[in-house]
Motif scaffolding. Structure first.
Motif, mmCIF file in Angstrom:
data_model
loop_
_atom_site.group_PDB
_atom_site.id
_atom_site.type_symbol
_atom_site.label_atom_id
_atom_site.label_comp_id
_atom_site.label_asym_id
_atom_site.label_seq_id
_atom_site.Cartn_x
_atom_site.Cartn_y
_atom_site.Cartn_z
ATOM 1 N N LEU A 102 8.647 -3.497 0.427
ATOM 2 C CA LEU A 102 9.595 -4.607 0.365
ATOM 3 C C LEU A 102 10.662 -4.527 1.327
ATOM 4 C CD1 LEU A 102 9.484 -4.700 -3.602
ATOM 5 C CD2 LEU A 102 8.332 -6.216 -1.955
ATOM 6 N N LEU A 103 10.916 -3.704 1.987
ATOM 7 C CA LEU A 103 12.003 -3.547 3.149
ATOM 8 C C LEU A 103 11.498 -4.373 4.300
ATOM 9 C CD1 LEU A 103 12.950 0.175 2.982
ATOM 10 C CD2 LEU A 103 14.340 -1.634 2.045
ATOM 11 N N GLY A 104 10.280 -4.293 4.357
ATOM 12 C CA GLY A 104 9.860 -5.154 5.448
ATOM 13 C C GLY A 104 9.715 -6.920 4.881
ATOM 14 N N GLY A 105 9.944 -7.124 3.835
ATOM 15 C CA GLY A 105 9.578 -8.470 3.232
ATOM 16 C C GLY A 105 8.603 -8.428 2.432
ATOM 17 N N ALA A 106 8.624 -9.524 1.457
ATOM 18 C CA ALA A 106 7.511 -9.713 0.578
ATOM 19 C C ALA A 106 6.052 -9.708 1.197
ATOM 20 C CB ALA A 106 7.769 -10.856 -0.466
ATOM 21 N N SER A 107 5.305 -9.179 0.399
ATOM 22 C CA SER A 107 3.867 -9.131 1.156
ATOM 23 C C SER A 107 3.006 -8.645 -0.268
ATOM 24 C CB SER A 107 3.576 -8.163 2.269
ATOM 25 O OG SER A 107 3.607 -6.751 1.713
ATOM 26 N N SER A 108 1.778 -8.883 0.096
ATOM 27 C CA SER A 108 0.754 -8.345 -1.049
ATOM 28 C C SER A 108 0.647 -6.986 -1.277
ATOM 29 C CB SER A 108 -0.714 -9.303 -1.044
ATOM 30 O OG SER A 108 -1.183 -8.647 0.527
ATOM 31 N N LEU A 109 1.216 -6.254 -0.579
ATOM 32 C CA LEU A 109 1.341 -4.658 -0.842
ATOM 33 C C LEU A 109 1.967 -4.387 -2.128
ATOM 34 C CD1 LEU A 109 2.251 -3.442 2.998
ATOM 35 C CD2 LEU A 109 0.045 -3.326 1.729
ATOM 36 N N ILE A 110 2.603 -5.333 -2.595
ATOM 37 C CA ILE A 110 3.489 -5.007 -3.931
ATOM 38 C C ILE A 110 2.295 -4.808 -5.041
ATOM 39 C CG2 ILE A 110 3.688 -7.300 -4.731
ATOM 40 C CD1 ILE A 110 6.240 -6.537 -5.848
ATOM 41 N N VAL A 111 1.200 -5.405 -4.921
ATOM 42 C CA VAL A 111 0.018 -5.406 -5.780
ATOM 43 C C VAL A 111 -0.577 -3.819 -5.906
ATOM 44 C CG1 VAL A 111 -2.031 -5.953 -6.539
ATOM 45 C CG2 VAL A 111 -0.582 -7.596 -5.537
ATOM 46 N N ALA A 112 -0.488 -3.298 -4.669
ATOM 47 C CA ALA A 112 -1.128 -2.049 -4.535
ATOM 48 C C ALA A 112 0.124 -0.900 -5.256
ATOM 49 C CB ALA A 112 -1.225 -1.384 -2.877
ATOM 50 N N ALA A 113 1.346 -1.588 -4.944
ATOM 51 C CA ALA A 113 2.238 -0.419 -5.618
ATOM 52 C C ALA A 113 2.111 -0.512 -7.058
ATOM 53 C CB ALA A 113 3.703 -1.068 -5.128
ATOM 54 N N ILE A 114 2.017 -1.475 -7.800
ATOM 55 C CA ILE A 114 1.972 -1.912 -8.884
ATOM 56 C C ILE A 114 0.683 -1.176 -9.762
ATOM 57 C CG2 ILE A 114 1.485 -3.596 -10.769
ATOM 58 C CD1 ILE A 114 2.979 -5.674 -9.351
ATOM 59 N N PHE A 115 -0.406 -1.087 -8.984
ATOM 60 C CA PHE A 115 -1.560 -0.442 -9.596
ATOM 61 C C PHE A 115 -1.363 1.065 -9.359
ATOM 62 C CE2 PHE A 115 -3.377 -4.484 -10.030
ATOM 63 C CZ PHE A 115 -4.488 -4.322 -11.170
ATOM 64 N N LEU A 116 -0.848 1.621 -8.281
ATOM 65 C CA LEU A 116 -0.485 2.875 -7.956
ATOM 66 C C LEU A 116 0.473 3.558 -8.986
ATOM 67 C CD1 LEU A 116 -0.293 2.914 -4.252
ATOM 68 C CD2 LEU A 116 -2.090 4.108 -5.326
ATOM 69 N N THR A 117 1.399 2.744 -9.366
ATOM 70 C CA THR A 117 2.398 3.118 -10.480
ATOM 71 C C THR A 117 1.794 3.031 -11.578
ATOM 72 O OG1 THR A 117 4.242 1.913 -9.401
ATOM 73 C CG2 THR A 117 4.606 2.524 -11.698
ATOM 74 N N ALA A 118 0.856 2.287 -12.091
ATOM 75 C CA ALA A 118 0.184 2.245 -13.305
ATOM 76 C C ALA A 118 -0.554 3.446 -13.422
ATOM 77 C CB ALA A 118 -0.705 1.136 -13.776
ATOM 78 N N THR A 119 -1.278 4.145 -12.232
ATOM 79 C CA THR A 119 -1.927 5.138 -12.397
ATOM 80 C C THR A 119 -1.372 6.374 -12.627
ATOM 81 O OG1 THR A 119 -3.762 3.868 -10.714
ATOM 82 C CG2 THR A 119 -4.033 6.485 -10.833
ATOM 83 N N ALA A 120 -0.301 6.380 -11.955
ATOM 84 C CA ALA A 120 0.614 7.467 -11.942
ATOM 85 C C ALA A 120 1.125 7.730 -13.571
ATOM 86 C CB ALA A 120 1.806 7.363 -11.118
ATOM 87 N N ILE A 121 1.273 6.464 -14.228
ATOM 88 C CA ILE A 121 1.777 6.572 -15.505
ATOM 89 C C ILE A 121 0.735 7.021 -16.496
ATOM 90 C CG2 ILE A 121 2.214 5.062 -17.451
ATOM 91 C CD1 ILE A 121 4.064 3.222 -15.385
ATOM 92 N N CYS A 122 -0.333 6.637 -16.240
ATOM 93 C CA CYS A 122 -1.801 7.144 -17.076
ATOM 94 C C CYS A 122 -1.753 8.617 -16.857
ATOM 95 C CB CYS A 122 -3.132 6.230 -16.512
ATOM 96 S SG CYS A 122 -3.202 4.815 -17.294
ATOM 97 N N TYR A 123 -1.559 8.986 -15.634
ATOM 98 C CA TYR A 123 -1.890 10.396 -15.464
ATOM 99 C C TYR A 123 -0.680 11.311 -16.299
ATOM 100 C CZ TYR A 123 -6.076 10.392 -12.519
ATOM 101 O OH TYR A 123 -7.328 10.459 -12.060
#
Length: 149
Positions: A102-123
């Motif tokens: 997000l430091l580089g600006g808004a992009s669709s990479l935030i979707v990857a960040a959300i899903f990676l965070t959800a996966t970390a929460i599940c584990y």
């Protein structure tokens, strides 16, 4: 055990593993999709996202370590990510890197960040509940890997 029966076990490591596969697909697609922008930071973070997708692939599908020619150092690194807590830490690190995109600006990479965070929460939940890591048989868990040898 069928896929439906695996989800019915209420084991968060199964949920984490399938969210990991979804995260891998998203990281691959979004990494390729964002690498063609004209913002240098987004290009760097999309390359990291693309590399993360291959790491996730080998972590979540253990059968690939047996059939793909990889170095012993890479195999040792991937095998260290075996417990629920180690997987949660690995996904959390990958998620934090993508949140930093997000430091580089808004992009669709935030979707990857959300899903990676959800996966970390599940584990993490699997570890906190004391649930042993159970690999999905569909993805090469107990049973399939034995047939290859």
């Amino acid at each position: 055990m069928s896929l439906k029966e695996e989800f019915a076990t209420r084991n968060f490591s199964i949920y984490g593993q399938w969210l990991g596969i979804l995260s891998m697909i998203l990281c691959f697609a979004l990494g390729i999709g964002n690498i063609f922008t004209f913002r240098l930071l987004i290009i760097i973070f999309s390359a990291i996202c693309l590399a993360s997708s291959f790491v996730i692939l080998f972590v979540e599908v253990p059968l690939l370590l047996r059939i793909c020619p990889t170095s012993s150092g890479f195999d040792a690194f991937i095998r260290r990510i075996a417990t629920n807590y180690m997987r949660a830490a690995a996904y959390l690190i990958m998620a934090l890197v993508q949140w930093l995109s997000l430091l580089g600006g808004a992009s669709s990479l935030i979707v990857a960040a959300i899903f990676l965070t959800a996966t970390a929460i599940c584990y993490s939940l699997a570890g906190l509940k004391g649930q042993a890591f159970v690999g999905s048989k569909t993805l090469g868990g107990a049973g399939i890997a034995q047939m290859v040898v």
